[in-house]
Write a protein that holds these residues in place. Structure first.
Motif, PDB file in Angstrom:
ATOM      1  N   ALA A 139      94.104  75.727  79.826  1.00  0.00           N
ATOM      2  CA  ALA A 139      94.241  74.086  79.776  1.00  0.00           C
ATOM      3  C   ALA A 139      95.226  73.703  78.760  1.00  0.00           C
ATOM      4  O   ALA A 139      96.123  72.939  79.113  1.00  0.00           O
ATOM      5  CB  ALA A 139      93.061  73.520  79.643  1.00  0.00           C
ATOM      6  N   GLU A 140      94.951  74.314  77.655  1.00  0.00           N
ATOM      7  CA  GLU A 140      96.093  73.670  76.488  1.00  0.00           C
ATOM      8  C   GLU A 140      97.468  74.356  76.489  1.00  0.00           C
ATOM      9  O   GLU A 140      98.280  73.299  76.382  1.00  0.00           O
ATOM     10  CB  GLU A 140      95.471  74.526  75.045  1.00  0.00           C
ATOM     11  CG  GLU A 140      94.070  73.747  74.658  1.00  0.00           C
ATOM     12  CD  GLU A 140      93.624  74.374  73.468  1.00  0.00           C
ATOM     13  OE1 GLU A 140      93.101  73.612  72.411  1.00  0.00           O
ATOM     14  OE2 GLU A 140      93.917  75.472  73.124  1.00  0.00           O
ATOM     15  N   GLU A 141      97.695  75.423  77.297  1.00  0.00           N
ATOM     16  CA  GLU A 141      98.916  75.931  77.697  1.00  0.00           C
ATOM     17  C   GLU A 141      99.789  74.857  78.652  1.00  0.00           C
ATOM     18  O   GLU A 141     100.708  74.585  78.443  1.00  0.00           O
ATOM     19  CB  GLU A 141      98.832  77.241  77.928  1.00  0.00           C
ATOM     20  CG  GLU A 141     100.324  77.850  78.113  1.00  0.00           C
ATOM     21  CD  GLU A 141     100.340  79.291  78.605  1.00  0.00           C
ATOM     22  OE1 GLU A 141     101.119  79.710  79.347  1.00  0.00           O
ATOM     23  OE2 GLU A 141      99.320  80.068  78.319  1.00  0.00           O
ATOM     24  N   LYS A 142      98.857  74.603  79.731  1.00  0.00           N
ATOM     25  CA  LYS A 142      99.463  73.856  80.808  1.00  0.00           C
ATOM     26  C   LYS A 142      99.883  72.360  80.317  1.00  0.00           C
ATOM     27  O   LYS A 142     100.808  71.674  80.708  1.00  0.00           O
ATOM     28  CB  LYS A 142      98.483  73.573  81.875  1.00  0.00           C
ATOM     29  CG  LYS A 142      98.326  74.804  82.823  1.00  0.00           C
ATOM     30  CD  LYS A 142      97.373  74.640  83.793  1.00  0.00           C
ATOM     31  CE  LYS A 142      97.331  75.957  84.628  1.00  0.00           C
ATOM     32  NZ  LYS A 142      95.990  75.844  85.596  1.00  0.00           N
ATOM     33  N   ILE A 143      98.888  71.792  79.377  1.00  0.00           N
ATOM     34  CA  ILE A 143      99.096  70.533  78.779  1.00  0.00           C
ATOM     35  C   ILE A 143     100.269  70.363  77.782  1.00  0.00           C
ATOM     36  O   ILE A 143     101.119  69.607  77.721  1.00  0.00           O
ATOM     37  CB  ILE A 143      97.666  69.969  78.141  1.00  0.00           C
ATOM     38  CG1 ILE A 143      96.784  69.567  79.384  1.00  0.00           C
ATOM     39  CG2 ILE A 143      97.934  68.784  77.053  1.00  0.00           C
ATOM     40  CD1 ILE A 143      95.649  69.183  78.898  1.00  0.00           C
ATOM     41  N   ALA A 144     100.432  71.654  77.162  1.00  0.00           N
ATOM     42  CA  ALA A 144     101.762  71.666  76.343  1.00  0.00           C
ATOM     43  C   ALA A 144     102.953  71.850  77.027  1.00  0.00           C
ATOM     44  O   ALA A 144     103.857  71.152  76.463  1.00  0.00           O
ATOM     45  CB  ALA A 144     101.610  73.126  75.371  1.00  0.00           C
ATOM     46  N   ASN A 145     102.910  72.277  78.329  1.00  0.00           N
ATOM     47  CA  ASN A 145     103.989  72.224  79.012  1.00  0.00           C
ATOM     48  C   ASN A 145     104.471  70.905  79.770  1.00  0.00           C
ATOM     49  O   ASN A 145     105.675  70.769  79.766  1.00  0.00           O
ATOM     50  CB  ASN A 145     104.085  73.512  79.950  1.00  0.00           C
ATOM     51  CG  ASN A 145     103.977  74.832  79.444  1.00  0.00           C
ATOM     52  OD1 ASN A 145     104.613  75.001  78.327  1.00  0.00           O
ATOM     53  ND2 ASN A 145     103.320  75.875  79.816  1.00  0.00           N
ATOM     54  N   GLN A 146     103.293  70.337  80.102  1.00  0.00           N
ATOM     55  CA  GLN A 146     103.461  69.024  80.789  1.00  0.00           C
ATOM     56  C   GLN A 146     102.380  68.331  80.630  1.00  0.00           C
ATOM     57  O   GLN A 146     101.146  69.057  81.082  1.00  0.00           O
ATOM     58  CB  GLN A 146     103.736  69.204  82.160  1.00  0.00           C
ATOM     59  CG  GLN A 146     104.055  67.791  82.894  1.00  0.00           C
ATOM     60  CD  GLN A 146     104.412  68.069  84.539  1.00  0.00           C
ATOM     61  OE1 GLN A 146     103.863  68.846  85.020  1.00  0.00           O
ATOM     62  NE2 GLN A 146     104.949  67.268  84.721  1.00  0.00           N
ATOM     63  N   SER A 147     102.277  67.298  79.731  1.00  0.00           N
ATOM     64  CA  SER A 147     100.922  66.351  79.402  1.00  0.00           C
ATOM     65  C   SER A 147     100.174  66.227  80.638  1.00  0.00           C
ATOM     66  O   SER A 147     100.717  65.949  81.750  1.00  0.00           O
ATOM     67  CB  SER A 147     101.312  65.234  78.523  1.00  0.00           C
ATOM     68  OG  SER A 147     101.765  64.301  79.359  1.00  0.00           O
ATOM     69  N   ARG A 151     101.578  64.600  84.078  1.00  0.00           N
ATOM     70  CA  ARG A 151     101.271  64.982  85.460  1.00  0.00           C
ATOM     71  C   ARG A 151     100.836  64.100  86.336  1.00  0.00           C
ATOM     72  O   ARG A 151     101.153  63.917  87.505  1.00  0.00           O
ATOM     73  CB  ARG A 151     100.249  66.005  85.543  1.00  0.00           C
ATOM     74  CG  ARG A 151     100.812  67.522  84.691  1.00  0.00           C
ATOM     75  CD  ARG A 151      99.546  68.355  84.246  1.00  0.00           C
ATOM     76  NE  ARG A 151     100.051  69.500  83.507  1.00  0.00           N
ATOM     77  CZ  ARG A 151     100.301  70.622  84.021  1.00  0.00           C
ATOM     78  NH1 ARG A 151     100.141  70.811  85.337  1.00  0.00           N
ATOM     79  NH2 ARG A 151     100.748  71.743  83.368  1.00  0.00           N
ATOM     80  N   ALA A 152      99.876  63.125  85.899  1.00  0.00           N
ATOM     81  CA  ALA A 152      99.373  62.027  86.504  1.00  0.00           C
ATOM     82  C   ALA A 152     100.581  61.107  87.190  1.00  0.00           C
ATOM     83  O   ALA A 152     100.668  60.659  88.249  1.00  0.00           O
ATOM     84  CB  ALA A 152      98.353  61.243  85.665  1.00  0.00           C
ATOM     85  N   MET A 153     101.593  60.677  86.402  1.00  0.00           N
ATOM     86  CA  MET A 153     102.769  59.998  86.771  1.00  0.00           C
ATOM     87  C   MET A 153     103.517  60.753  87.776  1.00  0.00           C
ATOM     88  O   MET A 153     103.937  60.128  88.764  1.00  0.00           O
ATOM     89  CB  MET A 153     103.425  59.661  85.743  1.00  0.00           C
ATOM     90  CG  MET A 153     102.821  58.804  84.454  1.00  0.00           C
ATOM     91  SD  MET A 153     102.449  56.989  85.311  1.00  0.00           S
ATOM     92  CE  MET A 153     100.525  57.347  85.662  1.00  0.00           C
TER      93      MET A 153
END
Length: 159
Positions: A139-147, A151-153
């Protein structure tokens, strides 16, 4: 099951916060049971400096993922308690390097058995078929790549 648990993925932040608070509360009690006067907020800084031996404010902030001002606040607190000290970096006199004092080293030595115990117990709690640490890393890796926000926007704008 309560409403928050029933909310599933919508309540992930709440559930992670709840889990974090329980671990913090119990962690403080564990240190106290070992007779160690320690605040859990100090852990990331002390552990980082213990592992690196010396580190600048920027290095520490990057390692622990805190803002520069938050890191400085913790460093000042630990310096005041004489757990840490700073010295000028010989290669860049504008930069201060932080290291453990004798009191800080003594504290770490007292804490090592607690860290071993905590690692065993948390491994039992977190290691199952779904491996909590692996899920957090992903999860941290995915959020580091795109918050989360980005992602929501992106999903909102693609509709």
């Amino acid at each position: 099951m309560n409403v928050i648990n029933e909310a599933g993925i919508l309540a992930i932040s709440t559930r992670l916060h709840r889990l974090s608070e329980q671990l913090r509360k119990d962690g403080a009690m564990i240190y106290k049971a070992f007779g160690i006067d320690f605040e859990l907020k100090w852990f990331p800084v002390i552990f980082t400096i213990y592992k690196k031996e010396t580190a600048s404010v920027v290095e520490i902030a990057n390692e622990i993922g805190y803002t520069h001002p938050s890191t400085i606040t913790l460093l000042k607190e630990l310096e005041k308690l004489k757990i840490l000290e700073s010295k000028k970096d010989i290669s860049d006199e504008r930069k201060r390097l932080f290291l453990l004092t004798a009191k800080g080293i003594e504290l770490v030595e007292k804490m090592k058995p607690v860290w071993e115990l905590v690692a065993i117990v948390l491994s039992e709690i977190a290691d199952n078929e779904n491996n909590l640490l692996k899920a957090i890393d992903e999860a941290e890796e995915k959020i580091a790549n795109q918050s989360f926000y980005q992602r929501a926007m992106q999903v909102k704008n693609s509709k």
